[in-house]
Each structure stands twice: as C-alpha cells, then as structure tokens.
Design an enzyme around this catalytic site. Structure first.
Site, PDB file in Angstrom:
ATOM      1  N   THR A 145      42.371  48.908  57.194  1.00  0.00           N
ATOM      2  CA  THR A 145      42.697  48.178  55.968  1.00  0.00           C
ATOM      3  C   THR A 145      42.954  49.109  54.787  1.00  0.00           C
ATOM      4  O   THR A 145      43.131  48.645  53.664  1.00  0.00           O
ATOM      5  CB  THR A 145      41.543  47.213  55.597  1.00  0.00           C
ATOM      6  N   CYS A 159      44.987  63.622  56.865  1.00  0.00           N
ATOM      7  CA  CYS A 159      45.181  63.692  58.315  1.00  0.00           C
ATOM      8  C   CYS A 159      45.897  64.971  58.723  1.00  0.00           C
ATOM      9  O   CYS A 159      45.953  65.299  59.912  1.00  0.00           O
ATOM     10  CB  CYS A 159      45.968  62.476  58.800  1.00  0.00           C
TER      11      CYS A 159
END
Length: 448
Positions: free
Chosen positions: A191, A51
């Site tokens: 998840t 990220c």
C-alpha cells in the site's frame, strides 16, 4: 569540502543478500540516524535507503573517519565490517556532492531519469531532521539535489527516459503474458508508494486489479474504482486466479515461500504460468519460489537485465543525457561556491577585525602628544600600511577556500586571527581511506 563524506552501496554491484541486510526501512531510519550521528566527529548525517542503494552522507566537525562510520553502520545493521568493505564506495567533497545530485536526478538509477527517488531523498532528510541530525550544510545540499532533479526533468523533457521501477515491472509482466496485460488479472501486494506506482502503471496497461494489503483500508485507498481489495490473509487464495502478482511492500518479512504454493496450484490454474515480481528490498518472495513448477519469479536483479521480455532498458537521448550532466555540474559548482563563501567568511571577518583593532591601537599610540592637524595624517598612514600587509593573507585565505584547501584556510586563520583556534568552521583534514582501522580484517580501502 573534505568535511563531507559519503559511503555508498549501489545495488547494481552489490549482492542482493548484502543489500537486504543494509536496507533501512522508514520505521528504522530514526535508529540508524542516531547510531551514525553518535560516531565521534559526525555533526550531521543523512541515510538514504531505496530498493537500489543504501548510502550514508556525513558532515564532520573534525577530521573525518569513514572507517568508524562504516563500523557503526555495520553494527547497526547487525553485520561485521568485512562484508561491507568489499562493496563500499567512499566519496569525499565534490565527488560526494555530485553523487547525491546525480542520484536525486535519477541519473544513477537503472531506469534513467526516474523521479521516485526525489520523494525518497525528501523522506530521508525529513527523518534525519526529526532526530536533530540536519544542519544548514546538509539541508542546503539536499535542496541543491532536489533543485537539480527539477531542472533536469524540466530541461530534458521526453529526451530523458520517463519511467520508474514500477513501470518497468509492469512492462516486464506484460511481456511475459501471451497477450499482454489488457484484461488480465494482476494482484498488487502493498500500500506504499511503490504499490501506488504499480497500480497506476497497471491500470494504464488495462489490467484487472486486485490490491492486497496488511491494512485493507489503506489498500482500498490506493485501489482504483472497480478493483478488488483484500487483506494479507487472502493472499494464498488470490494467487490461484491471478495471472501475475507484484510485491511492493516495505515489510522485512518473506510473504511468499515455495511452501505457500501447494501442489494443486498448477492443476487449479490449468497450466497457466504465474508471473511473480518482487520489487522489495528486503525481498518479500523467497528465492526458493523459483523452483516451483508453473511459477516465473523476477526480482530487481532480473529487472536490471536486458533479457526480460518487455523490459526496455533505459536509453536516454544522448543530447538529453549530456544536458542533464551539464546541469548537475552547474548545480555542484553552485553549492560549492556557497560553501566556499561560508567557509571563508568567518576567518576573513576575524582577520579584518584584528586588523582594525591593530590600527586603532597603533593610531592611539603614535598620535599621543601630536598636534591635532598631524593626527589624521599619521592615522591614515598607519591604516594604509596595516591594511596593505593584511591584503595578502586575506586574498590567500579566500583563494585557499575556493580551492578546497582546508588545511591552508585553518593555518592562515590561526596565524593571523588567533581566535580561530576556538572556531571549528573549517578544521584541518587529511583524507584517510576507509580501510585505515585497527581492525586487521578491515584494512582494505573501499572501491572508488
């Protein structure tokens, strides 16, 4: 070490819209690795995409061509090279080694010292290895990076800020809610590892958790006891009652848009602000959500800033940071010493083998017809003379390898060991800027 190059695109200095296009999801790594390894001269390749960054490490068999690597990356991500040239940081040799070691130790993260990056580096090398794109050199480089991270965190202890992007997000949410997160409803979407970290941090903060995932069974697997579990289809309804929602999926799709937050949202929530945090690259939440009344959206760019309530900028103790950088320098030297030994070993072996062959030939020629008692004396004299002549080139070859003078290593290996031409262990290389390309629009040199 000029055979190792790195193309880095750091999130702190690149627009989110560009970083999104460069981001490589786990399922896309094999295709990216194959495309980059197909660049002529690339022997090994590693793609690290998180990220906060997208980086490509390439080990070359011949003269490096970073411009070709950049064009291949741009093409694989459906981009032209021009937008990437503006933001690319090109690194070679020692600088590339040092960069990967600092990144893996969490020293280049906006949360200094975060450890999630280690797992991402391991996943990157595992994906590259599955494509046959990892050889001894890149594997040893990654091993050095992981070992550096281990040493840094073990040696600095609490002095280096412990935390992660996930814990920073949870702290930001707590700072935006009037009474913190304790007893408040937090919805976690995802998840994967990011979602797992968010759940752990939110649970520690005392939040009431709901985990929402595309696969409810996987969502249930990461949800703590007492938490609700929902599928993605239930997301719109769950937003009505949540105090905050954190997105941490690997989906390349927009999962929340302004249109999904109907006009009745504010009325249903009785004026309570909904805090939305998007930790994903590409973003899961469309930026147009910022315009919805009663919604506060934070993305990674916001979290990097110091103005977010609850956001505690990473501030490692100066002594811990200095120690961490010393450890990185030590491990860089350790890796480079290994490389020097490996780079010089084969040319030196060939040189010494040629010397021994020369000694045998000259001894056989010079002692032909001599009496047996003179043969050992003549043989020893020839051996000493030839070895003395070879000592200088051998020493110079070792010194050149230690100094990273690849051109000198290749030249000496070729002059004194003709078979070196058949070996590409240490090819000559003259570094070229990324901008050296026939494409006129791609003629700029990347930032350093």
């Amino acid at each position: 070490m000029s055979r190792l190059t790195c193309l880095a695109f750091p999130g702190r200095s690149i627009p989110m819209a560009v970083l999104e296009r460069l981001s490589v999801a786990a399922r896309e790594l094999p295709a990216s690795v194959r495309a980059l390894r197909a660049v002529p001269g690339v022997d090994q390749v590693l793609v690290l995409s998180t990220c906060e960054r997208t980086e490509v490490y390439a080990w070359w068999t011949d003269e490096a061509d970073p411009a070709a690597l950049l064009r291949a990356l741009a093409g694989q991500r459906g981009l032209g090279p021009e937008p990437l040239l503006e933001h690319a940081v090109g690194l070679t040799g020692r600088e590339a080694v040092q960069h990967l070691l600092r990144v893996t130790a969490g020293l280049d993260s906006f949360v200094r010292g975060e450890s999630d990056i280690v797992g991402q580096v391991r996943a990157a090398v595992q994906a590259a290895r599955a494509e046959g794109a990892v050889g001894l050199e890149v594997q040893r480089l990654v091993d050095a990076a992981v070992n550096t991270s281990r040493r840094v965190h073990r040696s600095t202890g609490a002095g280096l800020a412990a935390g992660s992007v996930a814990s920073t997000a949870v702290a930001a949410v707590a700072g935006l809610l009037p009474d913190g997160l304790a007893g408040r409803d937090l919805l976690v979407v995802g998840t994967g590892q990011v979602a797992v970290s968010v759940v752990a941090a939110a649970r520690e903060a005392g939040a009431r958790l709901t985990v929402c995932g595309r696969d409810p069974e996987r969502a249930a697997a990461i949800a703590p006891a007492g938490a609700r579990v929902l599928g993605l289809d239930d997301l719109p309804g769950a937003l009505l009652d949540a105090d905050a929602v954190v997105f941490g999926t690997s989906s390349p799709e927009r999962l929340l848009r302004a249109g999904d937050l109907g006009p009745g949202l504010s009325e249903h929530r009785s004026g309570r602000e909904l805090v939305v945090v998007d930790l994903c690259v590409p973003r899961n939440v469309d930026p147009d959500v910022r315009g919805v009344p009663g919604v506060r959206l934070l993305d990674l760019t916001d979290l990097r800033g110091a103005a977010v309530p609850g956001r505690r900028p990473s501030a490692p103790a100066p002594a811990a940071l200095e120690l961490a950088e010393q450890i990185v320098a030590q491990e860089v030297d350790r890796f480079l010493h290994w490389w020097v030994d490996r780079a010089a070993a084969e040319p030196v072996r060939r040189l010494r083998a040629d010397v021994e062959a020369c000694v045998r030939e000259e001894v056989a020629r010079a002692t032909r017809g001599l009496s047996p008692d003179l043969e050992p004396l003549v043989a020893e004299g020839i051996r000493r003379a030839v070895q003395h002549l070879a000592h200088g080139p051998t020493r110079r070859l070792l010194d050149a390898a230690a100094a990273g003078e690849d051109e000198v290593v290749a030249l000496l290996a070729g002059l004194f060991a003709p078979s070196a031409e058949e070996d590409q262990a240490v090819p000559a290389y003259s570094p070229q800027p990324i901008g050296n390309t026939s494409n006129a629009a791609a003629s700029a040199t990347p930032r350093r």
